[in-house]
Design a protein around this motif. Structure first.
Motif, PDB file in Angstrom:
ATOM      1  N   ASP A   5       0.861  -1.177   0.000  1.00  0.00           N
ATOM      2  CA  ASP A   5       0.000   0.000   0.000  1.00  0.00           C
ATOM      3  C   ASP A   5       0.903   1.235   0.000  1.00  0.00           C
ATOM      4  OD1 ASP A   5      -1.868   2.002   0.454  1.00  0.00           O
ATOM      5  OD2 ASP A   5      -2.716   1.081   2.250  1.00  0.00           O
ATOM      6  N   ALA A   6       0.919   1.962  -1.125  1.00  0.00           N
ATOM      7  CA  ALA A   6       1.873   3.062  -1.292  1.00  0.00           C
ATOM      8  C   ALA A   6       1.320   4.421  -0.880  1.00  0.00           C
ATOM      9  CB  ALA A   6       2.353   3.113  -2.738  1.00  0.00           C
ATOM     10  N   CYS A   7       0.071   4.695  -1.221  1.00  0.00           N
ATOM     11  CA  CYS A   7      -0.486   6.018  -0.945  1.00  0.00           C
ATOM     12  C   CYS A   7      -1.972   6.033  -1.277  1.00  0.00           C
ATOM     13  CB  CYS A   7       0.238   7.096  -1.761  1.00  0.00           C
ATOM     14  SG  CYS A   7       0.055   6.921  -3.552  1.00  0.00           S
ATOM     15  N   ALA A   8      -2.612   7.154  -0.962  1.00  0.00           N
ATOM     16  CA  ALA A   8      -3.999   7.377  -1.374  1.00  0.00           C
ATOM     17  C   ALA A   8      -4.000   7.996  -2.768  1.00  0.00           C
ATOM     18  CB  ALA A   8      -4.701   8.310  -0.400  1.00  0.00           C
ATOM     19  N   ALA A  28       8.955   5.936  -7.203  1.00  0.00           N
ATOM     20  CA  ALA A  28       8.205   7.113  -7.633  1.00  0.00           C
ATOM     21  C   ALA A  28       6.839   6.619  -8.107  1.00  0.00           C
ATOM     22  CB  ALA A  28       8.928   7.839  -8.760  1.00  0.00           C
ATOM     23  N   ILE A  29       5.785   7.234  -7.591  1.00  0.00           N
ATOM     24  CA  ILE A  29       4.415   6.891  -7.963  1.00  0.00           C
ATOM     25  C   ILE A  29       3.856   8.078  -8.745  1.00  0.00           C
ATOM     26  CG2 ILE A  29       2.170   6.085  -7.141  1.00  0.00           C
ATOM     27  CD1 ILE A  29       4.459   4.341  -6.130  1.00  0.00           C
ATOM     28  N   TYR A  30       3.321   7.805  -9.933  1.00  0.00           N
ATOM     29  CA  TYR A  30       2.857   8.842 -10.848  1.00  0.00           C
ATOM     30  C   TYR A  30       1.348   8.748 -11.043  1.00  0.00           C
ATOM     31  CZ  TYR A  30       7.774   8.384 -12.139  1.00  0.00           C
ATOM     32  OH  TYR A  30       9.139   8.287 -12.106  1.00  0.00           O
ATOM     33  N   HIS A  31       0.722   9.911 -11.243  1.00  0.00           N
ATOM     34  CA  HIS A  31      -0.693   9.987 -11.621  1.00  0.00           C
ATOM     35  C   HIS A  31      -0.723  10.541 -13.038  1.00  0.00           C
ATOM     36  CE1 HIS A  31      -4.985  11.409 -10.329  1.00  0.00           C
ATOM     37  NE2 HIS A  31      -4.996  10.668 -11.427  1.00  0.00           N
ATOM     38  N   GLY A  32      -0.945   9.655 -13.996  1.00  0.00           N
ATOM     39  CA  GLY A  32      -0.854  10.026 -15.407  1.00  0.00           C
ATOM     40  C   GLY A  32      -2.000  10.876 -15.911  1.00  0.00           C
ATOM     41  N   VAL A  33      -1.794  11.480 -17.073  1.00  0.00           N
ATOM     42  CA  VAL A  33      -2.835  12.286 -17.716  1.00  0.00           C
ATOM     43  C   VAL A  33      -4.024  11.429 -18.123  1.00  0.00           C
ATOM     44  CG1 VAL A  33      -1.275  14.099 -18.507  1.00  0.00           C
ATOM     45  CG2 VAL A  33      -1.693  12.131 -19.970  1.00  0.00           C
ATOM     46  N   LYS A  36      -4.571   7.057 -14.850  1.00  0.00           N
ATOM     47  CA  LYS A  36      -4.007   5.820 -14.316  1.00  0.00           C
ATOM     48  C   LYS A  36      -2.800   6.154 -13.444  1.00  0.00           C
ATOM     49  CE  LYS A  36      -5.353   2.938 -18.226  1.00  0.00           C
ATOM     50  NZ  LYS A  36      -4.861   2.071 -19.307  1.00  0.00           N
ATOM     51  N   PHE A  37      -2.410   5.181 -12.624  1.00  0.00           N
ATOM     52  CA  PHE A  37      -1.254   5.342 -11.762  1.00  0.00           C
ATOM     53  C   PHE A  37      -0.136   4.415 -12.230  1.00  0.00           C
ATOM     54  CE2 PHE A  37      -4.774   6.974  -9.418  1.00  0.00           C
ATOM     55  CZ  PHE A  37      -4.257   8.050  -8.721  1.00  0.00           C
ATOM     56  N   TYR A  38       1.101   4.856 -12.051  1.00  0.00           N
ATOM     57  CA  TYR A  38       2.284   4.142 -12.506  1.00  0.00           C
ATOM     58  C   TYR A  38       3.338   4.191 -11.411  1.00  0.00           C
ATOM     59  CZ  TYR A  38       0.042   4.822 -17.032  1.00  0.00           C
ATOM     60  OH  TYR A  38      -0.855   4.828 -18.070  1.00  0.00           O
ATOM     61  N   GLU A  94      -7.177   0.031  -5.426  1.00  0.00           N
ATOM     62  CA  GLU A  94      -8.300  -0.599  -4.728  1.00  0.00           C
ATOM     63  C   GLU A  94      -8.938   0.467  -3.856  1.00  0.00           C
ATOM     64  OE1 GLU A  94      -6.870  -4.045  -2.615  1.00  0.00           O
ATOM     65  OE2 GLU A  94      -6.756  -5.223  -4.461  1.00  0.00           O
ATOM     66  N   GLY A  95     -10.190   0.803  -4.178  1.00  0.00           N
ATOM     67  CA  GLY A  95     -10.846   1.900  -3.478  1.00  0.00           C
ATOM     68  C   GLY A  95     -10.097   3.176  -3.760  1.00  0.00           C
ATOM     69  N   ASP A  96      -9.635   3.834  -2.702  1.00  0.00           N
ATOM     70  CA  ASP A  96      -8.876   5.083  -2.888  1.00  0.00           C
ATOM     71  C   ASP A  96      -7.383   4.894  -2.577  1.00  0.00           C
ATOM     72  OD1 ASP A  96      -8.952   4.798  -0.132  1.00  0.00           O
ATOM     73  OD2 ASP A  96      -9.480   6.891   0.257  1.00  0.00           O
ATOM     74  N   ARG A  97      -6.913   3.661  -2.637  1.00  0.00           N
ATOM     75  CA  ARG A  97      -5.509   3.353  -2.317  1.00  0.00           C
ATOM     76  C   ARG A  97      -4.759   2.868  -3.557  1.00  0.00           C
ATOM     77  NH1 ARG A  97      -4.054   5.911   1.868  1.00  0.00           N
ATOM     78  NH2 ARG A  97      -2.217   4.589   1.919  1.00  0.00           N
ATOM     79  N   VAL A  98      -3.499   3.302  -3.667  1.00  0.00           N
ATOM     80  CA  VAL A  98      -2.619   2.877  -4.753  1.00  0.00           C
ATOM     81  C   VAL A  98      -1.649   1.850  -4.189  1.00  0.00           C
ATOM     82  CG1 VAL A  98      -0.878   3.622  -6.427  1.00  0.00           C
ATOM     83  CG2 VAL A  98      -2.778   5.148  -5.853  1.00  0.00           C
ATOM     84  N   TRP A  99      -1.602   0.694  -4.824  1.00  0.00           N
ATOM     85  CA  TRP A  99      -0.725  -0.412  -4.399  1.00  0.00           C
ATOM     86  C   TRP A  99       0.307  -0.673  -5.494  1.00  0.00           C
ATOM     87  CZ3 TRP A  99      -1.752  -3.585   0.037  1.00  0.00           C
ATOM     88  CH2 TRP A  99      -2.894  -3.229   0.759  1.00  0.00           C
ATOM     89  N   ILE A 100       1.548  -0.975  -5.094  1.00  0.00           N
ATOM     90  CA  ILE A 100       2.550  -1.371  -6.067  1.00  0.00           C
ATOM     91  C   ILE A 100       3.073  -2.763  -5.704  1.00  0.00           C
ATOM     92  CG2 ILE A 100       3.199   0.995  -6.621  1.00  0.00           C
ATOM     93  CD1 ILE A 100       5.779   0.593  -5.035  1.00  0.00           C
TER      94      ILE A 100
END
Length: 102
Positions: A5-8, A28-33, A36-38, A94-100
């Motif tokens: 679980d990396a961030c919201a 590094a966690i990205y929020h793309g244009v 999507k998240f990367y 998942e929901g409002d969480r970003v997982w890597i």
């Protein structure tokens, strides 16, 4: 490989990134244009500088030290002096969480 679980989702503005440290590694966690998240390794392959201080434009992150560029979707080095690709990591939301997956 474990999912971490990396961030919201709200922690990262669109076309931006944040630094995430876990288990002695930096990501590094990205929020793309594309909304999507990367995720990539968190340091430039050229001189080990944190990418979190860099500029994000479209799907490219620019290193804050020598302006090397990477496509954060694939990790591909796009501009010198960066010539070694970044490692990328699978991401899920998942929901409002970003997982890597590390």
């Amino acid at each position: 490989m474990p999912w971490i679980d990396a961030c919201a989702t709200e922690d990262i503005d669109a076309e931006d990134l944040i630094r995430f440290d876990h288990g002695g590694a930096t990501y590094a966690i990205y929020h793309g244009v594309d909304s999507k998240f990367y995720a990539t390794a968190g340091k430039c392959t050229h001189e080990d500088v944190h990418l979190s201080g860099g500029l994000v434009m479209d799907y490219v992150v620019e290193c804050p030290k020598h302006n090397g560029q990477f496509d954060y979707r694939t990790g591909e080095a796009k501009r010198l002096p960066a010539c070694v690709n970044l490692k990328t990591f699978p991401v899920k939301v998942e929901g409002d969480r970003v997982w890597i997956e590390v």
